[in-house]
Scaffold this motif. Structure first.
Motif, mmCIF file in Angstrom:
data_model
loop_
_atom_site.group_PDB
_atom_site.id
_atom_site.type_symbol
_atom_site.label_atom_id
_atom_site.label_comp_id
_atom_site.label_asym_id
_atom_site.label_seq_id
_atom_site.Cartn_x
_atom_site.Cartn_y
_atom_site.Cartn_z
ATOM 1 N N SER A 125 -5.416 6.859 6.923
ATOM 2 C CA SER A 125 -6.785 6.479 6.604
ATOM 3 C C SER A 125 -7.240 7.068 5.274
ATOM 4 C CB SER A 125 -7.726 6.923 7.728
ATOM 5 O OG SER A 125 -9.068 6.657 7.390
ATOM 6 N N ILE A 126 -7.003 8.364 5.073
ATOM 7 C CA ILE A 126 -7.487 8.991 3.838
ATOM 8 C C ILE A 126 -6.702 8.519 2.621
ATOM 9 C CG2 ILE A 126 -8.391 11.045 5.000
ATOM 10 C CD1 ILE A 126 -5.911 12.560 4.132
ATOM 11 N N ASN A 127 -5.500 7.987 2.843
ATOM 12 C CA ASN A 127 -4.712 7.434 1.737
ATOM 13 C C ASN A 127 -4.860 5.911 1.628
ATOM 14 O OD1 ASN A 127 -2.943 9.642 0.364
ATOM 15 N ND2 ASN A 127 -2.840 10.113 2.566
ATOM 16 N N CYS A 128 -5.796 5.366 2.438
ATOM 17 C CA CYS A 128 -6.130 3.928 2.390
ATOM 18 C C CYS A 128 -4.914 3.043 2.679
ATOM 19 C CB CYS A 128 -6.740 3.568 1.030
ATOM 20 S SG CYS A 128 -8.281 4.438 0.715
ATOM 21 N N ILE A 129 -4.137 3.426 3.688
ATOM 22 C CA ILE A 129 -2.976 2.634 4.117
ATOM 23 C C ILE A 129 -3.341 1.937 5.429
ATOM 24 C CG2 ILE A 129 -0.532 2.671 4.704
ATOM 25 C CD1 ILE A 129 -1.037 3.632 1.886
ATOM 26 N N PRO A 130 -3.302 0.618 5.480
ATOM 27 C CA PRO A 130 -3.611 -0.076 6.737
ATOM 28 C C PRO A 130 -2.586 0.303 7.818
ATOM 29 C CG PRO A 130 -2.701 -1.604 5.117
ATOM 30 C CD PRO A 130 -2.958 -0.329 4.395
ATOM 31 N N GLU A 131 -3.049 0.482 9.065
ATOM 32 C CA GLU A 131 -2.145 0.931 10.135
ATOM 33 C C GLU A 131 -1.044 -0.078 10.437
ATOM 34 O OE1 GLU A 131 -3.714 2.575 13.709
ATOM 35 O OE2 GLU A 131 -5.358 3.612 12.680
ATOM 36 N N ASN A 132 -1.289 -1.354 10.139
ATOM 37 C CA ASN A 132 -0.246 -2.344 10.428
ATOM 38 C C ASN A 132 0.865 -2.346 9.374
ATOM 39 O OD1 ASN A 132 -1.779 -3.454 8.382
ATOM 40 N ND2 ASN A 132 -1.791 -5.538 9.247
ATOM 41 N N ILE A 133 0.856 -1.328 8.493
ATOM 42 C CA ILE A 133 1.948 -1.177 7.522
ATOM 43 C C ILE A 133 3.289 -1.069 8.250
ATOM 44 C CG2 ILE A 133 1.770 1.361 7.479
ATOM 45 C CD1 ILE A 133 2.498 -0.710 4.372
ATOM 46 N N VAL A 134 3.218 -0.580 9.499
ATOM 47 C CA VAL A 134 4.446 -0.368 10.269
ATOM 48 C C VAL A 134 5.169 -1.674 10.580
ATOM 49 C CG1 VAL A 134 3.373 -0.493 12.559
ATOM 50 C CG2 VAL A 134 5.373 0.998 12.203
ATOM 51 N N THR A 135 4.467 -2.789 10.426
ATOM 52 C CA THR A 135 5.104 -4.091 10.695
ATOM 53 C C THR A 135 5.329 -4.899 9.414
ATOM 54 O OG1 THR A 135 2.973 -5.232 10.998
ATOM 55 C CG2 THR A 135 3.971 -4.189 12.946
ATOM 56 N N MET A 136 5.029 -4.343 8.281
ATOM 57 C CA MET A 136 5.042 -5.117 7.035
ATOM 58 C C MET A 136 6.390 -5.076 6.328
ATOM 59 S SD MET A 136 1.337 -4.480 5.237
ATOM 60 C CE MET A 136 -0.163 -5.185 5.919
ATOM 61 N N ASP A 137 6.787 -6.257 5.820
ATOM 62 C CA ASP A 137 7.945 -6.356 4.944
ATOM 63 C C ASP A 137 7.506 -7.079 3.670
ATOM 64 O OD1 ASP A 137 7.822 -9.074 5.547
ATOM 65 O OD2 ASP A 137 9.410 -8.952 7.067
ATOM 66 N N ALA A 138 8.461 -7.525 2.861
ATOM 67 C CA ALA A 138 8.149 -8.124 1.557
ATOM 68 C C ALA A 138 7.254 -9.352 1.672
ATOM 69 C CB ALA A 138 9.436 -8.464 0.817
ATOM 70 N N THR A 139 7.357 -10.073 2.783
ATOM 71 C CA THR A 139 6.543 -11.287 2.937
ATOM 72 C C THR A 139 5.063 -10.963 3.110
ATOM 73 O OG1 THR A 139 6.861 -11.349 5.344
ATOM 74 C CG2 THR A 139 8.492 -12.515 3.976
ATOM 75 N N HIS A 140 4.762 -9.708 3.428
ATOM 76 C CA HIS A 140 3.377 -9.297 3.641
ATOM 77 C C HIS A 140 2.790 -8.564 2.428
ATOM 78 C CE1 HIS A 140 5.278 -9.309 7.748
ATOM 79 N NE2 HIS A 140 4.205 -10.050 7.996
ATOM 80 N N TYR A 141 3.544 -8.539 1.338
ATOM 81 C CA TYR A 141 3.144 -7.691 0.203
ATOM 82 C C TYR A 141 1.759 -8.056 -0.349
ATOM 83 C CZ TYR A 141 3.365 -5.220 -4.287
ATOM 84 O OH TYR A 141 3.089 -4.401 -5.356
ATOM 85 N N GLU A 142 1.492 -9.347 -0.550
ATOM 86 C CA GLU A 142 0.193 -9.764 -1.090
ATOM 87 C C GLU A 142 -0.937 -9.390 -0.132
ATOM 88 O OE1 GLU A 142 -0.715 -10.862 -3.901
ATOM 89 O OE2 GLU A 142 1.118 -11.533 -4.894
ATOM 90 N N ASP A 143 -0.704 -9.581 1.171
ATOM 91 C CA ASP A 143 -1.716 -9.212 2.160
ATOM 92 C C ASP A 143 -1.992 -7.708 2.105
ATOM 93 O OD1 ASP A 143 -1.830 -11.844 3.001
ATOM 94 O OD2 ASP A 143 -0.338 -11.553 4.582
ATOM 95 N N PHE A 144 -0.909 -6.938 1.962
ATOM 96 C CA PHE A 144 -1.049 -5.486 1.883
ATOM 97 C C PHE A 144 -1.897 -5.081 0.680
ATOM 98 C CE2 PHE A 144 0.490 -1.743 -0.427
ATOM 99 C CZ PHE A 144 0.109 -0.739 0.455
ATOM 100 N N LEU A 145 -1.609 -5.662 -0.503
ATOM 101 C CA LEU A 145 -2.348 -5.304 -1.713
ATOM 102 C C LEU A 145 -3.844 -5.562 -1.546
ATOM 103 C CD1 LEU A 145 -0.007 -6.670 -4.560
ATOM 104 C CD2 LEU A 145 -0.329 -4.287 -3.866
ATOM 105 N N LEU A 146 -4.184 -6.731 -1.006
ATOM 106 C CA LEU A 146 -5.595 -7.067 -0.831
ATOM 107 C C LEU A 146 -6.265 -6.112 0.148
ATOM 108 C CD1 LEU A 146 -8.057 -8.828 -1.287
ATOM 109 C CD2 LEU A 146 -7.179 -10.404 0.477
ATOM 110 N N GLU A 147 -5.596 -5.842 1.259
ATOM 111 C CA GLU A 147 -6.172 -4.961 2.269
ATOM 112 C C GLU A 147 -6.357 -3.551 1.714
ATOM 113 O OE1 GLU A 147 -7.921 -3.697 5.734
ATOM 114 O OE2 GLU A 147 -7.502 -5.738 5.038
#
Length: 602
Positions: free
Chosen positions: A564-586
C-alpha cells in the motif's frame, strides 16, 4: 530606424588606458579569469601575426541626474571581451588577475626573437624558458615605459651571437607594435532597453553565448565603487563559492580587505555547512534578494533601478541608484543570514526533499526562499507556521510546474498579489484554482505517464515516501529515505528484461515512472527478470513458509501495508506482461492519491 550601436576600431593601448583610467569598467563577475594560459599565449600570437581577435562590446548606462541637478555621464561597462582584455592586462601590462580559484596570479608570456620564422614564437613561461637565454622571459618587461632597449639589445646579442642587433630592433618594433593593433569595439546606445542589449549581444557574439539579466546586474554592481558594489559583488561570489566548497574558506580568508567587510561574518558559517540541497549561484542570490526587497520579479527591473531609473518619469536619478544599492545590499544580507537559510532548508527537507536530486527546479527553490523571507519579515502569519506554508507552496509549485514557463512573469505576479491580498488569501486562491479534484484524479494521473526519471511528479512521490518514513518495497525496516541517499537501486516492478522478452521493447514504455520503485540492491539482484506474478507470489508464500527469498517480510498484514505505501495494487500477484498497461494505470492512480494525501498532510 536609429542605430542601436556604433562600431569603431581602437588601438589596444588606448583600450587598456581607458580601463586603467576607469573610463571603461571591467566588472569582476561570477567567473573570474577562466582562460587557460595557452589561450593567453594564442591571443598574443594572433595579435602579433595580425589575425582578427573579435569585437569588444561596451554597454553605456544612461546619463543620471545627480542630487545637485547636474547630469553625470553614464558609466561604460564592458559586457563582452572581458577575458580577452584581462589576458592583455596580465600579459602586456603585468597585472595580477583573479583566477578561477579566486587566487591573484600573473600569466607570463615569453617570446623568442630567434624563432620569428618558426611556429612557436610565444610560449607560456616555465622553468626551462627561465634558464634559456634565447627567450625574453616576460614580454611585459618590453612594454614598460622605462624599458632600456639599447642595453637590452646589446646584452641579448652578447648571449645570442647569431642575432643581428638591427634585426632584433626590428623584431622588438613588431612585438611592441602589438599595442598599436586595432581591435573592434561595439558601443551600444545608452537608451537601449535591457532586452535590446541582450538581443544585440546574442546576435553579434559568434559563439552565441547566453547573456542574461543577472550578468548585467552583476556588471552594474561590480562597476559601482561609490555605493559599495565591488564589495557586494565579492560577497555574492564568495557565498556561492563557499556553498559548494566550504573548504575554500581558508582561501577566501586571504582576501584581507573582504575579511574586514560587514559581509565576511555573515558568510563565515558556510565553512561548516555540508548541505547540498540549495547551492545558489550568483543569479539565485540576486533574484531572491531583489524579489524579497523590491516586490518585483523581473531582473531587468533590477538592472534599471541600479542605474537610477525612475519608472514614472523615465529618467535616471542618483538617489534612486543609491537607494537601490542599499535595498539590494540589505536583501543580500537577508539571503545570507544563517538562521533564515538553514530554516528554509529545514522546511524543504521536512517536506521530504532530502537531496538535491529531488529538487529539479532552481527557480522554484528561489521563489520558495523568497516567500520564506517575505513571511519572516512580516506579521502576515504566525512565525511557527512559516515553514509549513513554505513547504506547501514549494510542493504546489513543483506539482503545477508554476515557475517553468515564463518564470519571471509568474514570480512578478505572485509577489505583487501577495503584497496586495496577503499571503493566506492568495494561497487559498491558488490552491482552489490549481488543485481541484480534476487535477488530483485526472491531471496528475496523466502527468505521471512519463519515462523521465527526473520528473517533478516522480520526485514529489518520492518526497511523499520520505515524508511518510515509508519502508522500501518488500522490506521492513529499510526506509526509502535511506535508499535514496545511500545505496538503493531504482527497480523496474515489471523487470525490463522480462518485458523485452514479452515484446515490450519501447524504452519509453518499459521505463514508465509508474514502473519504478526504490529497492535494496540484494533484493533487486535476486528478483532479476522474473515476472511479477512469479516473485510476488513467492513473497506472499513466504508469509506462510517463513522462508525468506525476496525481502524480509513474513507477516501478511505487514506485506499488505508495504504494498500500500509503495502504491502496488494487491492483484500484482496475478499479473503478467499482458496486464502491464492495466498495472501502469492503476499504479498512477495510487501514486496520485498518495501525493494528494501527502500534500494535505503538510
Amino acid at each position: 530606424m536609429a542605430e542601436k550601436y556604433n562600431a569603431s576600431n581602437i588601438a589596444i593601448e588606448q583600450i587598456l588606458n581607458f580601463i586603467k583610467s576607469e573610463e571603461i569598467a571591467i566588472p569582476e563577475i561570477q567567473r573570474p579569469f577562466v582562460w587557460k594560459p595557452k589561450q593567453v599565449r594564442d591571443l598574443i600570437d594572433s595579435l602579433y601575426t595580425g589575425y582578427p581577435t573579435g569585437y569588444l562590446i561596451i554597454s553605456q548606462s544612461p546619463n543620471m541626474k545627480l542630487k545637485d541637478g547636474t547630469l553625470s555621464e553614464g558609466k561604460k561597462i564592458m559586457i563582452d571581451g572581458q577575458q580577452r582584455v584581462t589576458a592583455l592586462m596580465t600579459s602586456i601590462m603585468g597585472m595580477e588577475v583573479i583566477n578561477s580559484d579566486f587566487e591573484k596570479k600573473r600569466i607570463k608570456i615569453s617570446f623568442n626573437p630567434l624563432a620569428v620564422d618558426e611556429d612557436e614564437v610565444f610560449k607560456v613561461q616555465d622553468n626551462a624558458i627561465l634558464k634559456d637565454k634565447k627567450w625574453i622571459t616576460d614580454i611585459a618587461d618590453v612594454f614598460k615605459s622605462d624599458f632600456k632597449r639599447g642595453s637590452f639589445v646589446a646584452k641579448y646579442c652578447e648571449f645570442n651571437p647569431d642575432m643581428d642587433s638591427d634585426k632584433l630592433h626590428d623584431i622588438l618594433d613588431a612585438l611592441i607594435g602589438i599595442k598599436n593593433r586595432q581591435i573592434g569595439v561595439i558601443t551600444l546606445d545608452k537608451e537601449l532597453t535591457i532586452d535590446e542589449v541582450t538581443e544585440i549581444f546574442i546576435r553579434i557574439n559568434s559563439q552565441g553565448a547566453k547573456l542574461n539579466q543577472s550578468d548585467f546586474a552583476m556588471s552594474k554592481i561590480a562597476a559601482n565603487v561609490k555605493y559599495g558594489g565591488n564589495e557586494l559583488r565579492k560577497a555574492i561570489d564568495y557565498f556561492s563559492h563557499l556553498a559548494v566548497q566550504p573548504d575554500w574558506y581558508n582561501e577566501m580568508s586571504k582576501d584581507k580587505e573582504f575579511m574586514e567587510s560587514k559581509f565576511a561574518p555573515k558568510i563565515k558559517w558556510l565553512k561548516d555547512d555540508r548541505e547540498e540541497i540549495f547551492d545558489p549561484n550568483y543569479g539565485d542570490i540576486l533574484r531572491v534578494a531583489f524579489m524579497h526587497k523590491f516586490n518585483r520579479g523581473k531582473m531587468k527591473d533590477l538592472v534599471s533601478l541600479l542605474g537610477g531609473r525612475d519608472f514614472e518619469t523615465r529618467d535616471y536619478k542618483e538617489e534612486i541608484a543609491e537607494a537601490s544599492f542599499g535595498k539590494l545590499t540589505d536583501g543580500v544580507m537577508d539571503f545570507m543570514n544563517e538562521f533564515s537559510f538553514t530554516n528554509f532548508i529545514l522546511a524543504i527537507k521536512s517536506a521530504g526533499f532530502i537531496t538535491s536530486r529531488l529538487t529539479n527546479s532552481q527557480m522554484t527553490l528561489d521563489f520558495a526562499y523568497t516567500l520564506y523571507l517575505i513571511l519572516n519579515s512580516s506579521n502576515q502569519i504566525d512565525k511557527t507556521q512559516i515553514k509549513h506554508y513554505v513547504s506547501k507552496w514549494y510542493v504546489l509549485s513543483t506539482l503545477t510546474s508554476r515557475y517553468i514557463t515564463s518564470p519571471e512573469s509568474v514570480m512578478d505576479l505572485d509577489i505583487r498579489r501577495i503584497a496586495e491580498k496577503g499571503f493566506i488569501e492568495y494561497f487559498k486562491e491558488i490552491e482552489e484554482a490549481n488543485l481541484s479534484d480534476t487535477f488530483w484524479q485526472v491531471g496528475l494521473v496523466q502527468d505521471l505517464e512519463t519515462s523521465a526519471i527526473n520528473s517533478p511528479f516522480f520526485n514529489v512521490f518520492l518526497a511523499a515516501q520520505v515524508h511518510g518514513s515509508d519502508n522500501s518495497l518488500l522490506m521492513n525496516g529499510t526506509k526509502v529515505r535511506d535508499l535514496i541517499t545511500i545505496m538503493g537501486d531504482i527497480h523496474h516492478i515489471f523487470p525490463k528484461g522480462y518485458l523485452q522478452k514479452n515484446g515490450i521493447t519501447d524504452k519509453l514504455k518499459y521505463n514508465q515512472i509508474a514502473n519504478y520503485t526504490y529497492l535494496d540492491t540484494q533484493t533487486n539482484i535476486s528478483i532479476g527478470d522474473k515476472a511479477p506474478n512469479d516473485y510476488f507470489k513467492t513473497v506472499f508464500d513466504q508469509c506462510d513458509s517463513k522462508e525468506m527469498k525476496f525481502g524480509n517480510i513474513s507477516e501478511p498484514s505487514l506485506l499488505k501495508e508495504n504494498l500500500s505505501i509503495n502504491c502496488i495494487p494487491e492483484n500484482i500477484v496475478t499479473m503478467d506482461a499482458t496486464h502491464y498497461e492495466d498495472f501502469l494505470l492503476e499504479r498512477r492512480k495510487l501514486m496520485a492519491k498518495k501525493i494528494k494525501d501527502y500534500y494535505f498532510s503538510l
